[in-house]
Scaffold this active site. Structure first.
Site, PDB file in Angstrom:
ATOM      1  CB  VAL A  42     -30.845  -5.218  36.342  1.00 32.61           C
ATOM      2  CG1 VAL A  42     -32.091  -5.871  35.793  1.00 32.61           C
ATOM      3  CG2 VAL A  42     -30.710  -5.520  37.835  1.00 32.61           C
ATOM      4  CD  GLU A  43     -28.197  -0.979  39.321  1.00 32.95           C
ATOM      5  OE1 GLU A  43     -27.104  -1.038  39.888  1.00 32.95           O
ATOM      6  OE2 GLU A  43     -29.209  -0.488  39.840  1.00 32.95           O
ATOM      7  N   GLY A  44     -25.783  -4.041  34.483  1.00 36.83           N
ATOM      8  CA  GLY A  44     -24.559  -4.664  33.983  1.00 36.83           C
ATOM      9  C   GLY A  44     -24.613  -6.156  34.211  1.00 36.83           C
ATOM     10  CB  SER A  90     -30.624   3.164  41.814  1.00 37.09           C
ATOM     11  OG  SER A  90     -29.428   2.611  41.329  1.00 37.09           O
ATOM     12  NE  ARG A 142     -22.987  -1.562  37.711  1.00 34.27           N
ATOM     13  CZ  ARG A 142     -22.123  -1.585  36.703  1.00 34.27           C
ATOM     14  NH1 ARG A 142     -20.918  -1.098  36.874  1.00 34.27           N
ATOM     15  NH2 ARG A 142     -22.464  -2.084  35.547  1.00 34.27           N
TER      16      ARG A 142
END
Length: 809
Positions: free
Chosen positions: A496-498, A206, A374
Site C-alpha cells: 500500500v501507499e506505493g 493519513s 507516508r
C-alpha cells in the site's frame, strides 16, 4: 618533486572547494615552475597559451558563457531527463530537509545534532496513556480477525467518541491536533495490539479527506466536514487506486464530465462522474467518499480546455449512484477495505475539494499530502511490529528451553535476536527523526519514501526473524498467538501507499536526485527557460558551482578513502560516535560523486535503469537512516547500555552503502567510467563490515534480561503482565523466570550433585526445602515461575466443532 607538490596542491584546493582565484594562482605557479625547466620557446608558448586560456575562462564570465557554457547548455537540454506534468508535481511536492544536506556530499553533522529532540507534549502523553491505552485494552485480535471479521461495535464507538479520526484536525474544529510524533506513537502502540485497529485509526489521519480539506478545502467545507470528522459523525475514505492505475495514479481512467444537471431542485453546472476503484480502506463503512478522477469539459462550460487534469471531490456516500459496502479481505487482518464504483453520478461543483479553482490540481494536492502520511503511518506500524518482536522474542527465547538451556543462549538464536533488536532500533530512530521534521513544519517527501520502503522491508526482516525464534509457537493460530497476524500483514504494508519495488527503484533516487540535489533542479529549470540570455546567465552561474562541488567530492572521496576518513570533521561532543560521523562523511562524498557522474552519463535514460537507480536510492536511504541512528543516540544522552544497538545499526548502514556503491560500479552502464570511479570510491578496497558476533551477543543479552536498555527499545509497545493476555502471558512468565534465576541455578547444581531428583516438580521442590537448599518462599516462587512458563509456551488447539468449517465423509 615539483610535479608531485603541484598535484598535492591541486588535490588540496579541490578538497577545500577553492574558488577561481585560488586555481588561477596555482596555475600561475605551475606555469612559472614549468618555465624554469628550460622547455624551449615552443614549450613556453604552449604552456602560457594554455594558462591564459584557463585564466580567462575561470575569471571572465562573458567569454566563458559564449564558448563553454552555451554548448554545454545545448547538450544539457538534450541529455537531462524530460519531466511530465505529473512528475513535475511529484518532484515539487513537499520540502527538502536533511536529505538535501546528504545530497551535497558534505553533510553538516552539527546541524543534524542541533535539531531539537522530538518530544511528546503533556497533551500528547495524556492521549497516549489514556484513550490509546484504553483502546489497546479493548482490542482482541483473535476475536477481530477470526470471529467478527471486524472491530466490535463498542470499539468503533470508542474510536469515534475519543477523536481517533481527528488526530490531525485542529482543535478549533474539535480535533485533537496531535503533534506528528504523537500521531506516530499512537498508531505504533495500537499496531502492537492489532493491525486491524491500527489501520482503522491511521488511514483517516493519513492520505484522506481530513488532510486534503485542511490544506485545500474551502472555508465552508472545513467548517462543515472537519468537526463532523473529528467527532466521528462522518467516516471518511479516499478512493485513488483503479484497476488500471496503481502506482501510476496519473493514468486513472475514472472521469468527471462537466455538464448541467439538477441538484436540490435547481439546474446547476456540475460533474457527471464514472469511476471504478479498489483497495479502498474504510470504503465499506464510509459515509463520505474522497475521490480522485480526471475532469473533462467538452462543452467548454468552465473554460477553453477540454482536458482539465486530475481533480479531487468529497462526496457523501448517500449520493444517488455511489456504490460502497462490498468488502475485500486483505489476508488475515480484515480491516475494512473494499471497492467503490459509480456510473453517471451527478455532483455539484462545490463537492470539489477547494472548489472549482482546484480543478486539475488534484495530483499536486495528493503528492503534498502523501508526503506527510507516508512519513507517519506505515513507518509507525513497522516500528511497532519491531518493538513487539523485541519484547516477545527476547522473553520467549529466555523462557523456552532446549537441551536444558534457554534457546536465547544458542548463538544461532542470538544472531536472530540481534537482527530483531538492531533493525528495530534503526526503524524507530528514523521514525522519530522524521516525525520531528514534520513537527518543524517540513514536508519531507524523499525521507517519507525512504521510510515507507525501508521500514516496511525491515519489518519483513524483523518479524520473519521473530517467527524463526518462536518456531511452532508462532505458527499455530489462536487467541494465544501475538505474532502470526503481524507476519501475515507484511505484504499489505509492502504494497500500500506505493508498491515497494517502485518506491525503491523510481521514487527515492529518481525524485531525490532532482528534488534534493543542490543544483540539478535549478539547472533543469534554467535549461527550460525560454529567455535564452537569462537562461545562459543562470545556467553559467549554477553549472560552474556544480563543477566546483564535483571536484571537491572527487577529492574528498579519494582523500577520505586513503586516510580512513580520519580527515573528516565530527561534532565535538561526539565520542563514541566520532568514527561513524567521519565514515558517513566519506560515504556521502562517494555517493555524491557517483550519483552526479551517473546523472550526467545516463540523463533521461536513468528512468529506465531502475536497478542502478534503486542502488543509488539505497545509498541515500542508508545515509539518512544512519543519520537518524546517530541523532537518536545523542538525543537519548549517549547511554552506554545502548552502545551495542548503535554500533550494530551503524555497521549495518555503512556496509549497505558500501555494497550498494560496489554494485553500481560493478554494473555501471559505461564500463570504462565504472573502472575510473572505483579507485576514487574504494582506493584501498572495501573495508566496511557487518556487525560482529560480540555485538550480536550483547544485543541478544539485552533482550533476554529486564533492563533500562530493553525498556527504551520497546518503549511505546502495548505492554502488560496479565496471565490471561497474549503478550502479558509471555512477559509475566519472563519476569518470573528471570526473578528465580539464582534459585534455578542452585536447584540444577543440587540435581547434578545427586542431592535431589528432577523427575517431578512438586517432589523436587519438596526435597529442596527439606534439605534446606531452598526456603519455602523460594520454592513457591519457583513453582509459580514454572507454571507461568508452562502456560506461556502452550499453543491453542480446537475441537472440530469449534472451527468455522467442519468436514464430514
Amino acid at each position: 618533486m615539483t610535479v608531485l607538490l603541484l598535484l598535492l596542491a591541486a588535490l588540496a584546493l579541490a578538497y577545500l572547494g577553492a574558488g577561481a582565484l585560488s586555481w588561477t594562482v596555482l596555475f600561475t605557479i605551475a606555469a612559472l615552475a614549468f618555465s624554469f625547466t628550460d622547455p624551449g620557446f615552443a614549450g613556453l608558448l604552449v604552456v602560457w597559451g594554455l594558462f591564459i586560456a584557463v585564466a580567462v575562462l575561470l575569471n571572465s564570465s562573458s567569454i566563458r558563457r559564449r564558448y563553454i557554457t552555451a554548448p554545454i547548455l545545448a547538450w544539457v537540454g538534450k541529455t537531462l531527463p524530460g519531466i511530465s506534468d505529473t512528475e513535475k508535481e511529484a518532484i515539487e511536492a513537499g520540502t527538502v530537509s536533511w536529505d538535501g544536506d546528504l545530497f551535497t556530499g558534505m553533510p553538516d553533522w552539527n546541524k543534524l545534532l542541533a535539531m531539537g529532540k522530538p518530544t511528546l507534549t503533556k497533551e500528547d502523553k495524556a492521549f497516549i496513556d489514556g484513550p490509546v491505552e484504553q483502546l489497546c485494552e479493548m482490542l482482541n485480535d483473535w476475536e477481530i480477525t477470526h470471529q467478527r471479521y471486524d472491530l466490535s461495535s463498542a470499539t468503533w464507538e470508542f474510536i469515534k467518541e475519543n477523536g481517533f479520526f481527528g488526530m490531525i484536525i485542529p482543535k478549533k474544529y474539535g480535533g485533537l491536533e496531535l503533534s506528528a510524533l504523537a500521531h506516530s506513537t499512537a498508531v505504533m502502540k495500537v499496531a502492537t495490539r492489532s493491525i486491524t485497529g491500527a489501520v482503522t485509526v491511521m488511514v483517516p489521519n493519513s492520505l484522506g479527506p481530513g488532510e486534503l480539506l485542511l490544506h485545500y478545502g474551502t472555508e465552508e467545507q472545513k467548517d462543515y466536514y472537519l468537526p463532523r470528522l473529528a467527532k466521528g459523525e462522518e467516516i471518511p475514505c479516499f478512493a485513488l487506486t483503479s484497476p488500471r492505475a496503481g502506482s501510476d495514479a496519473g493514468a486513472i481512467t475514472d472521469k468527471g464530465v462537466v455538464c448541467k444537471g439538477e441538484w436540490e431542485g435547481k439546474e446547476v453546472i456540475g460533474l457527471r462522474l464514472s469511476w471504478n476503484k479498489r483497495y479502498i480502506t474504510l470504503a465499506p463503512v464510509a459515509t463520505v467518499l474522497g475521490l480522485a478522477f480526471k475532469v473533462y469539459d467538452p462543452d467548454h462550460l468552465i473554460g477553453d480546455e477540454v482536458e482539465r487534469g486530475v481533480s479531487c471531490a468529497l462526496i457523501p456516500t448517500s449520493t444517488p449512484g455511489v456504490q460502497t459496502g462490498a468488502r475485500h479481505l486483505p489476508l488475515n487482518t480484515v480491516f475494512m477495505n473494499g471497492p467503490t464504483w459509480g456510473e453517471d453520478v451527478f455532483i455539484p461543483m462545490d463537492f470539489l475539494i477547494g472548489g472549482e479553482k482546484y480543478i486539475g490540481k488534484g495530483w499536486a494536492m495528493l503528492m503534498n499530502c502523501l508526503s506527510v502520511g507516508r512519513a507517519i503511518s506505515l513507518p509507525a506500524l513497522s516500528a511497532g511490529a519491531g518493538k513487539l518482536s523485541c519484547l516477545t522474542s527476547g522473553a520467549y527465547a529466555r523462557i523456552r528451553e532446549q537441551f536444558n538451556l534457554p534457546v536465547g543462549y544458542f548463538e544461532g538464536v542470538q544472531e536472530a535476536l540481534a537482527r530483531i533488536g538492531g533493525l528495530t532500533y534503526l526503524m524507530d530512530s528514523a521514525r522519530v527523526m522524521t516525525a520531528g521534521l514534520l513537527d518543524n513544519h517540513e514536508k519531507p517527501a524523499v525521507p517519507s519514501a525512504i521510510l515507507k520502503y525501508h521500514n516496511t522491508e525491515k519489518m519483513r526482516a524483523v518479524v520473519g526473524a521473530a517467527m524463526d525464534v518462536h518456531a511452532g509457537r508462532g505458527v499455530i493460530k489462536g487467541p494465544r498467538n501475538y505474532i502470526a497476524r503481524v507476519y501475515q500483514a507484511i505484504p499489505i504494508s509492502i504494497t500500500v501507499e506505493g508498491a515497494n519495488i517502485l518506491t525503491r527503484s523510481l521514487m527515492i533516487f529518481g525524485q531525490g536526485a532532482i528534488r534534493a540535489h543542490p543544483y540539478l533542479l535549478q539547472e533543469m529549470e534554467a535549461a527550460q527557460n525560454p529567455n535564452k540570455e537569462k537562461a545562459l546567465d543562470e545556467f553559467d552561474h549554477i553549472f560552474f558551482k556544480h563543477i566546483r562541488r564535483n571536484l571537491q567530492l572527487t577529492a574528498r572521496s579519494l582523500v577520505l578513502g586513503l586516510t580512513g576518513s580520519s580527515l573528516a570533521s565530527a561534532p565535538e561532543m561526539a565520542r563514541e560516535t566520532r568514527t561513524y560521523f567521519r565514515h558517513m562523511s566519506r560515504l556521502a562524498a562517494a555517493f555524491g560523486l557517483v550519483s552526479d557522474v551517473t546523472l550526467a552519463t545516463l540523463g533521461g535514460e536513468l528512468k529506465r535503469r531502475e536497478m542502478i537507480s534503486g542502488r543509488l536510492g539505497d545509498c541515500l536511504s542508508y545515509l539518512y537512516l544512519g543519520s537518524s541512528v546517530l541523532k537518536r543516540f545523542h538525543d537519548d544522552g549517549c547511554p552506554k547500555s545502548d552502545l551495542p544497538l548503535m554500533h550494530w545499526a551503524m555497521h549495518y548502514c555503512q556496509s549497505e552503502i558500501q555494497n550498494a556503491l560496489h554494485e553500481v560500479l560493478r554494473n555501471y552502464p559505461v564500463k570504462a567510467l565504472g573502472v575510473l570511479l572505483r579507485p576514487l570510491v574504494f582506493p584501498l578496497g572495501r573495508h566496511y563490515e557487518r556487525p560482529d558476533d560480540a555485538t550480536c551477543r550483547e544485543i541478544a543479552e539485552m533482550l533476554l534480561q529486564p533492563s533500562d536498555a530493553r525498556d527504551r527499545l520497546v518503549d511505546g509497545v502495548y505492554r502488560n503482565t496479565r496471565p490471561d493476555d497474549p503478550v502479558g502471558r509471555i512477559e509475566n512468565a519472563f519476569l518470573k523466570k528471570v526473578g528465580v534465576a539464582n534459585v534455578e541455578k542452585r536447584l540444577k547444581k543440587a540435581v547434578k550433585a545427586g542431592d535431589i531428583h528432577d523427575e517431578d516438580l512438586h517432589t523436587m521442590l519438596e526435597a529442596a526445602v527439606n534439605k534446606k537448599i531452598l526456603t519455602t518462599d523460594e520454592a513457591e516462587r519457583y513453582r509459580e515461575a514454572e507454571e507461568a512458563v508452562d502456560d506461556a509456551i502452550q499453543v491453542d488447539h480446537f475441537n472440530p466443532g469449534e472451527l468455522p468449517i467442519t468436514q464430514s465423509d
